[in-house]
Scaffold this active site. Structure first.
Site, PDB file in Angstrom:
ATOM      1  N   ASN A   7       0.858  -1.186   0.000  1.00 19.06           N
ATOM      2  CA  ASN A   7       0.000   0.000   0.000  1.00 19.06           C
ATOM      3  C   ASN A   7       0.896   1.239   0.000  1.00 19.06           C
ATOM      4  O   ASN A   7       1.553   1.537   0.991  1.00 19.06           O
ATOM      5  CB  ASN A   7      -0.905  -0.018   1.237  1.00 19.06           C
ATOM      6  CG  ASN A   7      -1.804   1.195   1.311  1.00 19.06           C
ATOM      7  OD1 ASN A   7      -1.921   1.967   0.368  1.00 19.06           O
ATOM      8  ND2 ASN A   7      -2.448   1.371   2.459  1.00 19.06           N
ATOM      9  N   LYS A   9       0.002   4.284   0.003  1.00 14.38           N
ATOM     10  CA  LYS A   9      -0.589   5.414   0.732  1.00 14.38           C
ATOM     11  C   LYS A   9      -0.358   6.703  -0.066  1.00 14.38           C
ATOM     12  O   LYS A   9      -0.680   6.751  -1.246  1.00 14.38           O
ATOM     13  CB  LYS A   9      -0.040   5.470   2.158  1.00 14.38           C
ATOM     14  CG  LYS A   9      -0.245   4.141   2.901  1.00 14.38           C
ATOM     15  CD  LYS A   9       0.103   4.205   4.358  1.00 14.38           C
ATOM     16  CE  LYS A   9      -0.123   2.843   4.998  1.00 14.38           C
ATOM     17  NZ  LYS A   9       0.061   2.875   6.467  1.00 14.38           N
ATOM     18  N   HIS A  91      -9.661   0.638   5.205  1.00 17.82           N
ATOM     19  CA  HIS A  91      -8.366   0.859   5.858  1.00 17.82           C
ATOM     20  C   HIS A  91      -8.520   1.815   7.036  1.00 17.82           C
ATOM     21  O   HIS A  91      -9.293   2.771   6.993  1.00 17.82           O
ATOM     22  CB  HIS A  91      -7.350   1.416   4.857  1.00 17.82           C
ATOM     23  CG  HIS A  91      -5.941   1.350   5.359  1.00 17.82           C
ATOM     24  ND1 HIS A  91      -5.420   2.281   6.232  1.00 17.82           N
ATOM     25  CD2 HIS A  91      -4.944   0.455   5.132  1.00 17.82           C
ATOM     26  CE1 HIS A  91      -4.175   1.966   6.508  1.00 17.82           C
ATOM     27  NE2 HIS A  91      -3.862   0.860   5.857  1.00 17.82           N
ATOM     28  N   GLU A  93      -6.802   4.178   8.193  1.00 18.99           N
ATOM     29  CA  GLU A  93      -6.536   5.602   7.970  1.00 18.99           C
ATOM     30  C   GLU A  93      -7.751   6.291   7.351  1.00 18.99           C
ATOM     31  O   GLU A  93      -7.978   7.487   7.579  1.00 18.99           O
ATOM     32  CB  GLU A  93      -5.280   5.765   7.115  1.00 18.99           C
ATOM     33  CG  GLU A  93      -4.026   5.431   7.897  1.00 18.99           C
ATOM     34  CD  GLU A  93      -2.840   5.021   7.047  1.00 18.99           C
ATOM     35  OE1 GLU A  93      -1.793   4.690   7.646  1.00 18.99           O
ATOM     36  OE2 GLU A  93      -2.945   5.006   5.808  1.00 18.99           O
ATOM     37  N   GLU A 160      -5.293  -5.379  10.601  1.00 24.62           N
ATOM     38  CA  GLU A 160      -4.229  -4.423  10.900  1.00 24.62           C
ATOM     39  C   GLU A 160      -4.539  -3.694  12.202  1.00 24.62           C
ATOM     40  O   GLU A 160      -5.379  -2.786  12.222  1.00 24.62           O
ATOM     41  CB  GLU A 160      -4.104  -3.383   9.780  1.00 24.62           C
ATOM     42  CG  GLU A 160      -3.695  -3.937   8.440  1.00 24.62           C
ATOM     43  CD  GLU A 160      -3.367  -2.806   7.466  1.00 24.62           C
ATOM     44  OE1 GLU A 160      -2.211  -2.678   7.083  1.00 24.62           O
ATOM     45  OE2 GLU A 160      -4.296  -2.046   7.129  1.00 24.62           O
ATOM     46  N   GLY A 166       2.398   1.965  10.947  1.00 24.31           N
ATOM     47  CA  GLY A 166       3.292   3.093  10.758  1.00 24.31           C
ATOM     48  C   GLY A 166       3.999   3.565  12.017  1.00 24.31           C
ATOM     49  O   GLY A 166       4.657   4.600  12.012  1.00 24.31           O
TER      50      GLY A 166
END
Length: 236
Positions: A7, A9, A91, A93, A160, A166
């Site tokens: 990914n 991002k 996801h 985020e 996740e 991160g």
């Protein structure tokens, strides 16, 4: 065979994405690697890439429309131009930073399911939920399947933990094994792990029971590291 997904991002340019995919594609051919590999570039870098069958390019996001007045979004009209038929949905985020509700996510999921897209569906818990224990964690994660058709055949799930994405802090092997075991009993789908996966820990993570692959952020943006990750996965 283990599944490996990258990914991007909000990273890489159109030029560097082309270079990245070309290098990875050649590597898969030269090493005769047959594992499924996914790359999710930024929307501006999507293109009609000529890749081997087991290298799939997907979109990180799209709105649940063909086209229309939705500033900043893309729809299937833009995806169709490049033959994109794979999408990341749910996801963390997008949930926690960009404010997508479970209702929003379910609408998107069901729209792309109806069109036959391959969906990598992401779930995971924040730290305050994890600290409440396994029962609360599992309950929180399972709520993220509200409105989601788990019978859909073209679906991969990625677990996740939000607190590990991160941050450089990966869940312990025991954490991963415990939650994957519980999820696998309820979800008969390929189950990826994501959250600070890197070259140094990919091998041991892929050895954990019920881990069918990995969804990787930062550690996958370097072609040499990503190639090594793919090579390790191919040997499992």
């Amino acid at each position: 065979m283990k599944i490996i997904a990258s990914n991007f991002k909000t990273n890489h340019t159109r030029k560097s994405t082309n270079e990245f995919i070309s290098i990875v594609n050649s590597f898969l051919q030269e090493e005769n690697i047959k594992n499924e590999v996914f790359v999710f570039p930024t929307a501006t870098a999507l293109d009609d890439f000529d890749t081997v069958e087991n290298l799939t390019i997907g979109t990180q996001n799209a709105y649940h429309v063909k086209s229309g007045s939705f500033t900043g979004e893309i729809g299937t009209e833009q995806l169709d131009e490049f033959g994109i038929k794979t999408i990341l949905i749910g996801h963390s985020e997008r949930r926690h930073i960009l404010g997508e509700s479970q209702k929003d996510i379910a609408l998107k999921y069901n729209y792309y399911k109806a069109l036959g897209y391959q969906i990598i569906y992401c779930v995971g818990e924040p730290l305050e939920v994890k600290e409440q224990g396994l029962t609360e964690t599992l309950g929180y994660v399972l709520e993220q399947f509200d409105g989601i058709d788990l019978e859909y055949s073209n679906m991969i799930i990625a677990y996740e933990p939000v607190w590990a994405i991160g941050t450089g802090v990966s869940a312990t092997n025991e954490d991963i094994e415990r939650i994957h075991k519980k999820l696998k009993k309820k979800l008969q789908k390929p189950l990826l792990y994501g959250g600070s996966v890197k070259l140094a820990n990919i091998s041991e993570i892929l050895d954990i029971p019920n881990v069918d692959g990995a969804l990787i952020g930062t550690a996958s943006w370097n072609t040499e590291d990503f190639k090594q990750i793919i090579k390790i996965a191919s040997e499992k």
